[in-house]
Design a protein around this motif. Sequence first.
Motif, short mmCIF file in Angstrom:
data_model
loop_
_atom_site.label_atom_id
_atom_site.label_comp_id
_atom_site.label_asym_id
_atom_site.label_seq_id
_atom_site.Cartn_x
_atom_site.Cartn_y
_atom_site.Cartn_z
N PHE A 60 0.83 -1.21 0.00
CA PHE A 60 0.00 0.00 0.00
C PHE A 60 0.86 1.25 0.00
CE2 PHE A 60 -2.09 -3.36 2.49
CZ PHE A 60 -3.24 -3.55 1.74
N SER A 61 0.35 2.29 -0.65
CA SER A 61 1.08 3.55 -0.67
C SER A 61 0.73 4.42 0.53
CB SER A 61 0.79 4.31 -1.97
OG SER A 61 -0.60 4.61 -2.06
N LYS A 62 -0.44 4.20 1.13
CA LYS A 62 -0.87 4.98 2.29
C LYS A 62 -1.93 4.21 3.06
CE LYS A 62 -3.94 7.61 -0.81
NZ LYS A 62 -3.47 6.85 -2.01
N LYS A 63 -2.22 4.68 4.25
CA LYS A 63 -3.15 3.98 5.14
C LYS A 63 -4.54 3.90 4.53
CE LYS A 63 -4.92 6.02 8.75
NZ LYS A 63 -5.02 6.70 10.06
N GLU A 64 -4.97 4.94 3.83
CA GLU A 64 -6.31 4.97 3.27
C GLU A 64 -6.55 3.84 2.26
OE1 GLU A 64 -5.57 8.80 5.12
OE2 GLU A 64 -4.42 7.58 3.71
N ASP A 65 -5.48 3.42 1.59
CA ASP A 65 -5.62 2.30 0.65
C ASP A 65 -5.89 0.99 1.39
OD1 ASP A 65 -5.17 3.95 -1.53
OD2 ASP A 65 -3.01 3.63 -1.49
N LEU A 66 -5.25 0.81 2.53
CA LEU A 66 -5.51 -0.37 3.36
C LEU A 66 -6.95 -0.32 3.88
CD1 LEU A 66 -4.76 -2.86 5.06
CD2 LEU A 66 -3.89 -1.29 6.81
N VAL A 67 -7.39 0.85 4.32
CA VAL A 67 -8.75 0.99 4.83
C VAL A 67 -9.77 0.67 3.74
CG1 VAL A 67 -10.45 2.60 5.79
CG2 VAL A 67 -8.07 2.72 6.53
N ALA A 68 -9.56 1.20 2.55
CA ALA A 68 -10.49 0.96 1.44
C ALA A 68 -10.56 -0.52 1.08
CB ALA A 68 -10.08 1.78 0.23
N LEU A 69 -9.41 -1.19 1.07
CA LEU A 69 -9.39 -2.61 0.75
C LEU A 69 -10.07 -3.42 1.86
CD1 LEU A 69 -8.52 -4.85 -1.16
CD2 LEU A 69 -6.36 -4.98 0.11
N THR A 70 -9.88 -3.02 3.10
CA THR A 70 -10.52 -3.71 4.22
C THR A 70 -12.03 -3.62 4.11
OG1 THR A 70 -8.64 -3.18 5.67
CG2 THR A 70 -10.69 -3.82 6.74
N ILE A 71 -12.54 -2.46 3.74
CA ILE A 71 -13.98 -2.28 3.54
C ILE A 71 -14.48 -3.19 2.42
CG2 ILE A 71 -15.75 -0.65 2.77
CD1 ILE A 71 -14.09 1.56 4.13
N HIS A 72 -13.76 -3.17 1.31
CA HIS A 72 -14.16 -3.97 0.15
C HIS A 72 -14.20 -5.46 0.50
CE1 HIS A 72 -14.49 -5.26 -4.03
NE2 HIS A 72 -13.51 -6.12 -3.78
N GLN A 73 -13.18 -5.94 1.19
CA GLN A 73 -13.12 -7.35 1.54
C GLN A 73 -14.23 -7.72 2.53
OE1 GLN A 73 -11.46 -9.57 0.09
NE2 GLN A 73 -9.85 -8.48 -0.98
N HIS A 74 -14.55 -6.81 3.42
CA HIS A 74 -15.61 -7.05 4.39
C HIS A 74 -16.95 -7.21 3.69
CE1 HIS A 74 -17.70 -7.01 8.17
NE2 HIS A 74 -18.33 -5.89 7.90
N VAL A 75 -17.24 -6.33 2.76
CA VAL A 75 -18.49 -6.40 2.00
C VAL A 75 -18.51 -7.65 1.13
CG1 VAL A 75 -19.88 -5.25 0.23
CG2 VAL A 75 -18.79 -3.89 2.03
N LYS A 76 -17.38 -7.96 0.50
CA LYS A 76 -17.29 -9.14 -0.36
C LYS A 76 -17.53 -10.42 0.43
CE LYS A 76 -14.12 -11.49 -3.54
NZ LYS A 76 -12.76 -11.47 -4.15
N THR A 77 -16.97 -10.50 1.62
CA THR A 77 -17.16 -11.69 2.46
C THR A 77 -18.63 -11.86 2.82
OG1 THR A 77 -14.93 -11.54 3.40
CG2 THR A 77 -16.58 -12.76 4.68
N ASN A 78 -19.28 -10.76 3.13
CA ASN A 78 -20.70 -10.81 3.46
C ASN A 78 -21.52 -11.30 2.27
OD1 ASN A 78 -23.45 -8.79 3.44
ND2 ASN A 78 -23.10 -10.03 5.27
N ALA A 79 -21.19 -10.83 1.08
CA ALA A 79 -21.90 -11.26 -0.12
C ALA A 79 -21.71 -12.76 -0.36
CB ALA A 79 -21.40 -10.47 -1.34
N LEU A 119 -18.06 -3.41 13.68
CA LEU A 119 -17.31 -3.34 12.44
C LEU A 119 -18.18 -2.82 11.30
CD1 LEU A 119 -14.72 -3.78 10.90
CD2 LEU A 119 -15.31 -6.19 10.65
N TRP A 120 -19.44 -3.22 11.25
CA TRP A 120 -20.33 -2.72 10.20
C TRP A 120 -20.59 -1.23 10.36
CZ3 TRP A 120 -21.39 -4.44 5.64
CH2 TRP A 120 -21.29 -5.81 5.37
N ALA A 121 -20.77 -0.78 11.59
CA ALA A 121 -20.98 0.65 11.82
C ALA A 121 -19.76 1.44 11.36
CB ALA A 121 -21.26 0.90 13.30
N GLN A 122 -18.57 0.92 11.67
CA GLN A 122 -17.35 1.58 11.23
C GLN A 122 -17.19 1.51 9.71
OE1 GLN A 122 -15.01 3.30 13.15
NE2 GLN A 122 -16.67 3.14 14.63
N THR A 123 -17.60 0.40 9.12
CA THR A 123 -17.50 0.25 7.67
C THR A 123 -18.32 1.31 6.95
OG1 THR A 123 -17.09 -2.14 7.76
CG2 THR A 123 -18.04 -1.27 5.71
N PHE A 124 -19.56 1.51 7.38
CA PHE A 124 -20.41 2.51 6.74
C PHE A 124 -19.86 3.92 6.93
CE2 PHE A 124 -23.83 -0.79 7.57
CZ PHE A 124 -23.88 -1.21 6.25
#
Length: 209
Positions: A60-79, A119-124
Amino acid sequence: MKNPEIQVRRRPRQSRAKLTQEALQESFVRLLHERHAHEITIREITDVAGVGLGTFYEYFSKKEDLVALTIHQHVKTNAEQLKSYAQSLMELSTKLSFEDYLQQIIHFQLEQIQARQFLWAQTFLLERQVSNIESYRKSYEMMVQMWHSILEPYVDDEVQLNRISLNVQRVCYGFVSQTLLVEPEFGDWIMLEREILKLLMNILFFKNN
């Protein structure tokens, strides 16, 4: 801070590399239980993950990229969990009505969200802080496609299926995200489920007939 898209410097092609990336995501989530995301440093994330600072910048180039990927993976896992559950329902009974089928899936979805409510509240919340419109649309479309796959056994008409899938996502996402954004420690899940189902039944079984 808005990002043009999730910037991952190195794709984890080997199992060890994938585990390292997952460890960084898990470390961020763990620290998120202690304080706000903007207070968490990259050094703290790598320390908890047990890797060096240089390892972080391999991915990752910055923390925000890790955060964005974490959100995406969380939603993907739920799906993926929802699709697996829907498949299990189909395997158990071929006589389940569309209404009962949908109700059981909605109930399962809300159970999964309630189980990881913080985690969901934080994700949104974080979704609005770090995801740009294109990233948001991709995640939203992923969930619409999930509903498309889940509802397909009951809806033959493709146009109607697309419309129903979109409406189910609109209702579920809207109710849950707005509820947890306003009240992260919300507790009346039975009431919320009833309201979601009531609106969905009105939309699907009256307006689409």
